[in-house]
Structure formats: structure tokens, C-alpha cells
Motif scaffolding. Sequence first.
Motif, short mmCIF file in Angstrom:
data_model
loop_
_atom_site.label_atom_id
_atom_site.label_comp_id
_atom_site.label_asym_id
_atom_site.label_seq_id
_atom_site.Cartn_x
_atom_site.Cartn_y
_atom_site.Cartn_z
N UNK A 151 1.08 -1.98 16.57
CA UNK A 151 -0.02 -1.02 16.68
C UNK A 151 -0.51 -0.60 15.30
N UNK A 152 0.42 -0.40 14.37
CA UNK A 152 0.04 -0.02 13.02
C UNK A 152 -0.74 -1.14 12.34
N UNK A 153 -0.32 -2.37 12.53
CA UNK A 153 -1.02 -3.50 11.92
C UNK A 153 -2.41 -3.67 12.52
N UNK A 154 -2.52 -3.50 13.83
CA UNK A 154 -3.83 -3.60 14.46
C UNK A 154 -4.77 -2.49 13.98
N UNK A 155 -4.24 -1.28 13.80
CA UNK A 155 -5.05 -0.18 13.28
C UNK A 155 -5.51 -0.47 11.86
N UNK A 156 -4.63 -1.04 11.05
CA UNK A 156 -5.00 -1.37 9.67
C UNK A 156 -6.07 -2.45 9.64
N UNK A 215 -0.60 -7.28 3.04
CA UNK A 215 -0.92 -5.87 3.29
C UNK A 215 -0.57 -5.46 4.71
N UNK A 216 -0.84 -6.33 5.67
CA UNK A 216 -0.50 -6.01 7.06
C UNK A 216 1.01 -5.86 7.24
N UNK A 217 1.78 -6.69 6.58
CA UNK A 217 3.24 -6.59 6.65
C UNK A 217 3.71 -5.29 6.00
N UNK A 218 3.07 -4.89 4.90
CA UNK A 218 3.43 -3.62 4.25
C UNK A 218 3.18 -2.45 5.20
N UNK A 219 2.09 -2.51 5.97
CA UNK A 219 1.81 -1.47 6.95
C UNK A 219 2.77 -1.57 8.13
N UNK A 221 5.72 -2.71 8.36
CA UNK A 221 7.11 -2.36 8.05
C UNK A 221 7.27 -0.89 7.70
N UNK A 222 6.16 -0.14 7.67
CA UNK A 222 6.23 1.29 7.41
C UNK A 222 6.12 1.67 5.95
N UNK A 223 5.92 0.70 5.05
CA UNK A 223 5.81 1.02 3.63
C UNK A 223 4.46 1.65 3.29
N UNK A 224 3.45 1.39 4.12
CA UNK A 224 2.12 1.95 3.90
C UNK A 224 1.55 2.44 5.24
N UNK A 225 0.59 3.36 5.16
CA UNK A 225 -0.10 3.85 6.34
C UNK A 225 -1.22 2.88 6.72
N UNK A 226 -1.65 2.84 7.98
CA UNK A 226 -2.77 1.97 8.36
C UNK A 226 -4.04 2.28 7.55
N UNK A 227 -4.27 3.56 7.21
CA UNK A 227 -5.46 3.94 6.45
C UNK A 227 -5.45 3.39 5.03
N UNK A 228 -4.28 3.03 4.55
CA UNK A 228 -4.17 2.45 3.20
C UNK A 228 -4.99 1.18 3.08
N UNK A 229 -5.16 0.44 4.18
CA UNK A 229 -5.93 -0.80 4.14
C UNK A 229 -7.38 -0.51 3.73
N UNK A 230 -7.94 0.58 4.22
CA UNK A 230 -9.31 0.96 3.84
C UNK A 230 -9.37 1.28 2.35
N UNK A 239 -5.23 -5.54 -7.87
CA UNK A 239 -4.06 -4.72 -8.19
C UNK A 239 -3.76 -3.70 -7.11
N UNK A 240 -4.75 -3.39 -6.27
CA UNK A 240 -4.56 -2.37 -5.24
C UNK A 240 -3.80 -2.89 -4.02
N UNK A 241 -3.76 -4.20 -3.84
CA UNK A 241 -3.20 -4.80 -2.63
C UNK A 241 -1.73 -5.16 -2.80
N UNK A 242 -1.10 -5.54 -1.70
CA UNK A 242 0.29 -5.98 -1.70
C UNK A 242 0.41 -7.38 -2.31
N UNK A 243 1.62 -7.81 -2.65
CA UNK A 243 1.81 -9.17 -3.16
C UNK A 243 1.34 -10.22 -2.15
N UNK A 244 0.95 -11.37 -2.67
CA UNK A 244 0.51 -12.48 -1.83
C UNK A 244 1.66 -12.98 -0.97
N UNK A 245 1.43 -13.10 0.34
CA UNK A 245 2.47 -13.58 1.24
C UNK A 245 2.62 -15.09 1.05
N UNK A 246 3.85 -15.64 1.18
CA UNK A 246 4.04 -17.09 1.02
C UNK A 246 3.20 -17.88 2.02
#
Length: 274
Positions: A151-156, A215-219, A221-230, A239-246
Amino acid sequence: MAEHDTGGPAVAPGGRIALGVAYRGARYHGWQSQPDGRTVQDVLERALGQFAATPVSTLCAGRTDAGVHAFNQVVHFDAPVDRDEFSWVRGTNRYLPDDVAVQWCRLVDARFHARNSAHGRRYRFVILEAPVRPAIEAGACGWVFRPLDGDAMRAAATHLIGEHDFSSFRAAGCQALTPVKTMRSIGVERRGAYWRIEFDASAFLHHMVRNIVGCLVAVGSGRQRPEWMAEVLAARSRDAAAPTFPPDGLYFVGPYYDPAFAIPEHTPAMDWLV
């Protein structure tokens, strides 16, 4: 090395040919031809050249990165020889390695262009959520050991829908003329231990899907809020985003076109990785 341009009309003797190509990207340095010859385009063009007994240059719908897979990469070329559609499939596959295969062939109008005629493109990312890394499916899926909140990932993801400047999700070496793209949909669903994230957009920037997934994984997993994506999107800074996923688990589902071109949008492997 620049990708070959088989551009505008003026075709002959075998007409303009479109192919759908599926591949496992683990052994290749991406799609686009490189001097070392270890790319999907290189092995495909060598196989086409062997079958046609003359060099063949191709142009694709979307240049995938190293390690990225494809269900239905669409390419076109102006055939130097006249062969029927069935022969282009079977004849080319005879010379391809086991992890690359032509799925279908169509004789298309000379105005068809694999990249420029596409209305949009789709990607799928498959992630295993488990305490232990994958083995059987190693290289074919991503992996997280922390539980993810769908749900958090979908909201993000909702913050990315529409036309936006996606600079925050763009690799430094991206050659796209503009970072502005239209994201039409992002679907997030879980099937057993696997998450499947579906992307549909007008086009994608270099590493765009992998950076969004990070970024979706960061949200999730609870490390970031869904609103952080905005906030990441608005920053227009990598620099604002999460590391590149493999790249493991990333599949180019394929492009889609005007129905008049009659380009297939489905290949059997899509039913395997549901």
C-alpha cells in the motif's frame, strides 16, 4: 559506438522487416553495439548476417542496459534479401545463442520505425521478498530481505503518474534530449513471495526504472514516507533519490504501436513470468 540508423523509406529488395526479440541480459553489456561485440545487438546482427549471407543493420525500440532482460524487444531493418517471415525467425535463431531468440517477424510498411513509431513502452520489475537470496531464479529477479508494504509503494507511485521532469531518476550519462516523460501507469502487486512492478510510459530515461524501484523499495521497507516520492520528483536532482536498484529482475516488456502496423505485443515468455 552509435546505433545503426535504418531510417526513412527507400526500401527494397526484401522490404522493411520488424522482429520481436526475447533475451536474458545477464551475459551481455546491454543492447547497443560495442567494440567488444558482447551486446544483444551484436549477436543479433551477426546471426542475421549469417542467415542472409550479407551484413544486416538493425534499430531497436528501446536500448536496454547491461543485465536487463526483454520479452519483446522490437527491431526493424531493411532486408538485403527476400525471405518469407517464417524463414527470418527460424533461420536467424539457428545462429543465435540459447539466451537470445527471435519470437516473430512481420513485413511492415516502409514508414514503420521501431523507435519513432512507438506510442509507449512497458517494463516489469520482479523482486523476491525472502530472508535468503535467490538461487534457482538468481539473475532473473531482484531481492529484498525486509518486508515490503504494498500500500505504501502504491501510494508513493501515484506521485509519478502524468507528465513530469524525471531528472531525479536519470543516470548521469543519459543521452535523452529531454527529461520530461509521461508516466501512464505504475502497478504494484504481490504474488506469493514475489513483487511485480509494472511501468507504462511514453519513454524512459537511462536507469529511470531502476532508480524509481530503488525509491519504491525505500518506501516499502519503511525507510521513507510515501510523500517522499513527490519530494524526490520535485528536486530534479539525482542526489535526492535512493541508490539505483540492481538490474536483476528488470524486463523490457516491449513497445506498443498504432494497431495498423499489426506489431505483436505478446510473447510466450510473458506467460511464464506472470
